[in-house]
Design a protein around this motif. Structure first.
Motif, PDB file in Angstrom:
ATOM      1  N   ILE A 184     -52.866 -97.584  30.113  1.00 48.21           N
ATOM      2  CA  ILE A 184     -54.164 -97.150  30.641  1.00 48.21           C
ATOM      3  C   ILE A 184     -55.239 -97.453  29.605  1.00 48.21           C
ATOM      4  O   ILE A 184     -55.105 -97.072  28.436  1.00 48.21           O
ATOM      5  N   PRO A 185     -56.325 -98.142  29.979  1.00 47.61           N
ATOM      6  CA  PRO A 185     -57.411 -98.392  29.014  1.00 47.61           C
ATOM      7  C   PRO A 185     -57.935 -97.078  28.443  1.00 47.61           C
ATOM      8  O   PRO A 185     -58.050 -96.076  29.147  1.00 47.61           O
ATOM      9  N   LEU A 186     -58.240 -97.105  27.147  1.00 48.04           N
ATOM     10  CA  LEU A 186     -58.627 -95.875  26.463  1.00 48.04           C
ATOM     11  C   LEU A 186     -59.890 -95.259  27.053  1.00 48.04           C
ATOM     12  O   LEU A 186     -59.986 -94.039  27.196  1.00 48.04           O
ATOM     13  N   HIS A 187     -60.864 -96.095  27.424  1.00 45.58           N
ATOM     14  CA  HIS A 187     -62.105 -95.536  27.956  1.00 45.58           C
ATOM     15  C   HIS A 187     -61.871 -94.866  29.319  1.00 45.58           C
ATOM     16  O   HIS A 187     -62.535 -93.879  29.639  1.00 45.58           O
ATOM     17  N   VAL A 188     -60.912 -95.381  30.098  1.00 46.47           N
ATOM     18  CA  VAL A 188     -60.590 -94.751  31.384  1.00 46.47           C
ATOM     19  C   VAL A 188     -59.986 -93.379  31.146  1.00 46.47           C
ATOM     20  O   VAL A 188     -60.359 -92.389  31.802  1.00 46.47           O
ATOM     21  N   HIS A 189     -59.066 -93.314  30.188  1.00 47.54           N
ATOM     22  CA  HIS A 189     -58.444 -92.023  29.889  1.00 47.54           C
ATOM     23  C   HIS A 189     -59.463 -91.015  29.383  1.00 47.54           C
ATOM     24  O   HIS A 189     -59.451 -89.844  29.785  1.00 47.54           O
ATOM     25  N   VAL A 190     -60.363 -91.448  28.492  1.00 43.25           N
ATOM     26  CA  VAL A 190     -61.366 -90.532  27.929  1.00 43.25           C
ATOM     27  C   VAL A 190     -62.293 -90.018  29.025  1.00 43.25           C
ATOM     28  O   VAL A 190     -62.622 -88.822  29.071  1.00 43.25           O
ATOM     29  N   LEU A 191     -62.716 -90.887  29.915  1.00 43.71           N
ATOM     30  CA  LEU A 191     -63.612 -90.468  30.993  1.00 43.71           C
ATOM     31  C   LEU A 191     -62.931 -89.469  31.921  1.00 43.71           C
ATOM     32  O   LEU A 191     -63.516 -88.443  32.288  1.00 43.71           O
ATOM     33  N   ILE A 192     -61.693 -89.745  32.308  1.00 40.06           N
ATOM     34  CA  ILE A 192     -60.988 -88.839  33.216  1.00 40.06           C
ATOM     35  C   ILE A 192     -60.694 -87.513  32.528  1.00 40.06           C
ATOM     36  O   ILE A 192     -60.850 -86.439  33.120  1.00 40.06           O
ATOM     37  N   ALA A 193     -60.279 -87.559  31.255  1.00 42.53           N
ATOM     38  CA  ALA A 193     -59.990 -86.330  30.514  1.00 42.53           C
ATOM     39  C   ALA A 193     -61.243 -85.485  30.337  1.00 42.53           C
ATOM     40  O   ALA A 193     -61.166 -84.252  30.280  1.00 42.53           O
ATOM     41  N   SER A 194     -62.409 -86.114  30.263  1.00 42.65           N
ATOM     42  CA  SER A 194     -63.660 -85.368  30.114  1.00 42.65           C
ATOM     43  C   SER A 194     -64.130 -84.809  31.454  1.00 42.65           C
ATOM     44  O   SER A 194     -64.580 -83.656  31.533  1.00 42.65           O
ATOM     45  N   VAL A 195     -64.015 -85.612  32.489  1.00 45.05           N
ATOM     46  CA  VAL A 195     -64.414 -85.148  33.812  1.00 45.05           C
ATOM     47  C   VAL A 195     -63.532 -83.984  34.268  1.00 45.05           C
ATOM     48  O   VAL A 195     -63.988 -83.072  34.963  1.00 45.05           O
ATOM     49  N   TYR A 196     -62.278 -83.991  33.836  1.00 45.45           N
ATOM     50  CA  TYR A 196     -61.351 -82.916  34.212  1.00 45.45           C
ATOM     51  C   TYR A 196     -61.845 -81.549  33.745  1.00 45.45           C
ATOM     52  O   TYR A 196     -61.573 -80.534  34.377  1.00 45.45           O
ATOM     53  N   LEU A 197     -62.614 -81.523  32.638  1.00 42.96           N
ATOM     54  CA  LEU A 197     -63.158 -80.258  32.155  1.00 42.96           C
ATOM     55  C   LEU A 197     -64.438 -79.856  32.875  1.00 42.96           C
ATOM     56  O   LEU A 197     -64.863 -78.715  32.776  1.00 42.96           O
ATOM     57  N   LEU A 198     -65.053 -80.790  33.599  1.00 41.34           N
ATOM     58  CA  LEU A 198     -66.310 -80.508  34.284  1.00 41.34           C
ATOM     59  C   LEU A 198     -66.173 -80.444  35.796  1.00 41.34           C
ATOM     60  O   LEU A 198     -66.937 -79.740  36.460  1.00 41.34           O
ATOM     61  N   MET A 199     -65.196 -81.176  36.334  1.00 45.57           N
ATOM     62  CA  MET A 199     -65.055 -81.224  37.781  1.00 45.57           C
ATOM     63  C   MET A 199     -64.697 -79.871  38.392  1.00 45.57           C
ATOM     64  O   MET A 199     -65.361 -79.418  39.333  1.00 45.57           O
ATOM     65  N   PRO A 200     -63.646 -79.171  37.914  1.00 45.99           N
ATOM     66  CA  PRO A 200     -63.348 -77.860  38.508  1.00 45.99           C
ATOM     67  C   PRO A 200     -64.478 -76.851  38.379  1.00 45.99           C
ATOM     68  O   PRO A 200     -64.801 -76.168  39.363  1.00 45.99           O
ATOM     69  N   PRO A 201     -65.140 -76.707  37.204  1.00 50.24           N
ATOM     70  CA  PRO A 201     -66.266 -75.773  37.144  1.00 50.24           C
ATOM     71  C   PRO A 201     -67.399 -76.115  38.105  1.00 50.24           C
ATOM     72  O   PRO A 201     -68.100 -75.214  38.585  1.00 50.24           O
ATOM     73  N   MET A 202     -67.585 -77.407  38.389  1.00 43.27           N
ATOM     74  CA  MET A 202     -68.631 -77.796  39.328  1.00 43.27           C
ATOM     75  C   MET A 202     -68.198 -77.566  40.777  1.00 43.27           C
ATOM     76  O   MET A 202     -68.968 -77.060  41.605  1.00 43.27           O
ATOM     77  N   LEU A 203     -66.940 -77.922  41.094  1.00 43.27           N
ATOM     78  CA  LEU A 203     -66.501 -77.885  42.487  1.00 43.27           C
ATOM     79  C   LEU A 203     -66.096 -76.494  42.961  1.00 43.27           C
ATOM     80  O   LEU A 203     -66.242 -76.184  44.148  1.00 43.27           O
ATOM     81  N   ASN A 204     -65.585 -75.650  42.065  1.00 39.44           N
ATOM     82  CA  ASN A 204     -65.113 -74.335  42.509  1.00 39.44           C
ATOM     83  C   ASN A 204     -66.187 -73.513  43.214  1.00 39.44           C
ATOM     84  O   ASN A 204     -65.935 -72.973  44.301  1.00 39.44           O
ATOM     85  N   PRO A 205     -67.406 -73.385  42.660  1.00 44.87           N
ATOM     86  CA  PRO A 205     -68.441 -72.640  43.399  1.00 44.87           C
ATOM     87  C   PRO A 205     -68.796 -73.291  44.732  1.00 44.87           C
ATOM     88  O   PRO A 205     -69.075 -72.589  45.710  1.00 44.87           O
ATOM     89  N   ILE A 206     -68.790 -74.639  44.762  1.00 44.53           N
ATOM     90  CA  ILE A 206     -69.120 -75.329  46.010  1.00 44.53           C
ATOM     91  C   ILE A 206     -68.036 -75.080  47.051  1.00 44.53           C
ATOM     92  O   ILE A 206     -68.328 -74.767  48.215  1.00 44.53           O
ATOM     93  N   ILE A 207     -66.773 -75.204  46.640  1.00 45.64           N
ATOM     94  CA  ILE A 207     -65.661 -75.002  47.571  1.00 45.64           C
ATOM     95  C   ILE A 207     -65.676 -73.586  48.130  1.00 45.64           C
ATOM     96  O   ILE A 207     -65.611 -73.366  49.343  1.00 45.64           O
ATOM     97  N   TYR A 208     -65.794 -72.609  47.247  1.00 46.90           N
ATOM     98  CA  TYR A 208     -65.772 -71.219  47.712  1.00 46.90           C
ATOM     99  C   TYR A 208     -67.060 -70.857  48.444  1.00 46.90           C
ATOM    100  O   TYR A 208     -67.048 -70.041  49.369  1.00 46.90           O
ATOM    101  N   GLY A 209     -68.187 -71.447  48.019  1.00 44.35           N
ATOM    102  CA  GLY A 209     -69.444 -71.159  48.716  1.00 44.35           C
ATOM    103  C   GLY A 209     -69.470 -71.704  50.131  1.00 44.35           C
ATOM    104  O   GLY A 209     -69.994 -71.069  51.048  1.00 44.35           O
ATOM    105  N   VAL A 210     -68.867 -72.884  50.329  1.00 37.06           N
ATOM    106  CA  VAL A 210     -68.856 -73.495  51.663  1.00 37.06           C
ATOM    107  C   VAL A 210     -67.815 -72.843  52.565  1.00 37.06           C
ATOM    108  O   VAL A 210     -68.054 -72.604  53.750  1.00 37.06           O
ATOM    109  N   ARG A 211     -66.643 -72.529  51.997  1.00 35.27           N
ATOM    110  CA  ARG A 211     -65.529 -72.049  52.815  1.00 35.27           C
ATOM    111  C   ARG A 211     -65.504 -70.535  53.001  1.00 35.27           C
ATOM    112  O   ARG A 211     -64.804 -70.054  53.887  1.00 35.27           O
ATOM    113  N   THR A 212     -66.224 -69.785  52.188  1.00 41.03           N
ATOM    114  CA  THR A 212     -66.203 -68.327  52.282  1.00 41.03           C
ATOM    115  C   THR A 212     -67.486 -67.852  52.952  1.00 41.03           C
ATOM    116  O   THR A 212     -68.575 -68.002  52.400  1.00 41.03           O
TER     117      THR A 212
END
Length: 311
Positions: A270-298
């Motif tokens: 795996i290219p290093l820049h791909v891994h770094v980007l995905i590993a960084s987004v992994y720390l931001l994606m759930p905090p961003m999506l969780n309120p949206i998911i629960y806000g839309v579905r609840t």
């Protein structure tokens, strides 16, 4: 001379975070989606906390767990993104050795805490669907608090050896090819046999996350059996709808988490820049999506949020 160099390497004063290797010229452009995700995460999670606090009808175990998740998401994203943005905008790449190990501890402990809260939320859904008449007696406020405390203590105690082991290695390099102090990215800079750190972190990942996934799977096996035993399709869909937001949050958390963990050990292609980007987004994606998911579905949160905005 060699003794002096060994001493310097054993206790480096600072590390250098290289950012996204190979994409240094695009750092400013990369910062746009990162800062956007962080802004959405901050606004969304604070909105969840405000709505649950001000709405008495939401003072239930499910929403208490959601508040715990929001606090952990805020802490997880805030422990990394300010330093990422300083790299993107100001080329401020230096990070103190102790600050790096502290960031490492917080990142991984908050990730384990979040996994523990997902287990607690799965148990809440199991009790609510399979034993609805006993829900209020089983999941009291005291039990909910114990779940939250257990998640915090478990995450902190399991991750503590990460930093303790990383502190003892002699380091002959100080340039971290990453946006933050990820555990394996740091210990790979050591000029020593780091198998103990690698084996321990991998064992902790497989044991804790694997055990949590098993608990969640068992809970949802019972939930699905209860749902399919309902007489009408409308009742099945309505009952399953109360779990859909939780399932969506689980998928956005575990999939990139496992990818990031295994890519450092086995993803040499795996290219290093791909891994770094995905590993960084992994720390931001759930905090961003969780309120949206629960806000839309609840429905309760969605209605209260609309009421606040229209007001």
């Amino acid at each position: 001379m060699s003794e002096s160099n060994t001493t310097d390497f054993t206790n480096p004063s600072t590390f250098i975070l290289l950012g996204v290797p190979g994409l240094e010229t695009a750092h400013v452009w990369i910062s746009i989606p990162y800062s956007t995700m962080y802004t959405v995460a901050i606004l969304g999670n604070f909105s969840i906390l405000l709505i649950v606090k001000r709405e008495p009808s939401l003072h239930e175990p499910m929403y208490y767990f959601l508040c715990m998740l929001a606090v952990i998401d805020l802490a997880l994203s805030t422990s990394t993104l300010p330093k990422m943005l300083s790299i993107f905008w100001f080329n401020s790449r230096e990070i103190d050795f102790s600050a790096c190990l502290t960031q490492m501890f917080f990142i991984h402990s908050f990730a384990l805490m979040e996994s523990g809260i997902f287990v607690a939320m799965a148990y809440d859904r199991y009790v609510a669907i399979c034993h609805p008449l006993r829900h209020s007696t089983i999941l009291t406020n005291y039990v909910v608090a114990k779940f939250g405390l257990a998640a915090v203590l478990r995450g902190s105690m399991i991750v503590m050896p990460y930093s303790l082991l990383a502190r003892q290695w002699p380091y002959c390099r100080t340039s971290i090819p990453h946006l933050y102090c990820e555990h394996m990215a740091v210990v790979k800079l050591a000029c020593a046999d780091i198998r103990l750190s690698s084996y321990y972190s991998l064992s902790a990942l497989l044991f804790v996350f694997g055990l949590d996934v098993i608990f969640i799977s068992v809970s949802y096996t019972h939930i699905l059996r209860a749902i399919f035993s309902l007489s009408t399709m409308d009742a099945r869909l309505k009952t399953f709808g109360t779990c859909s937001s939780h399932l969506g949050a689980i998928l956005t958390f575990y999939i990139p988490c496992y990818f990031s963990a295994f890519a450092y050990r086995f993803g040499s292609d795996i290219p290093l820049h791909v891994h770094v980007l995905i590993a960084s987004v992994y720390l931001l994606m759930p905090p961003m999506l969780n309120p949206i998911i629960y806000g839309v579905r609840t429905r309760q949160i969605r209605e209260r949020l609309l009421w606040l905005f229209t007001r």
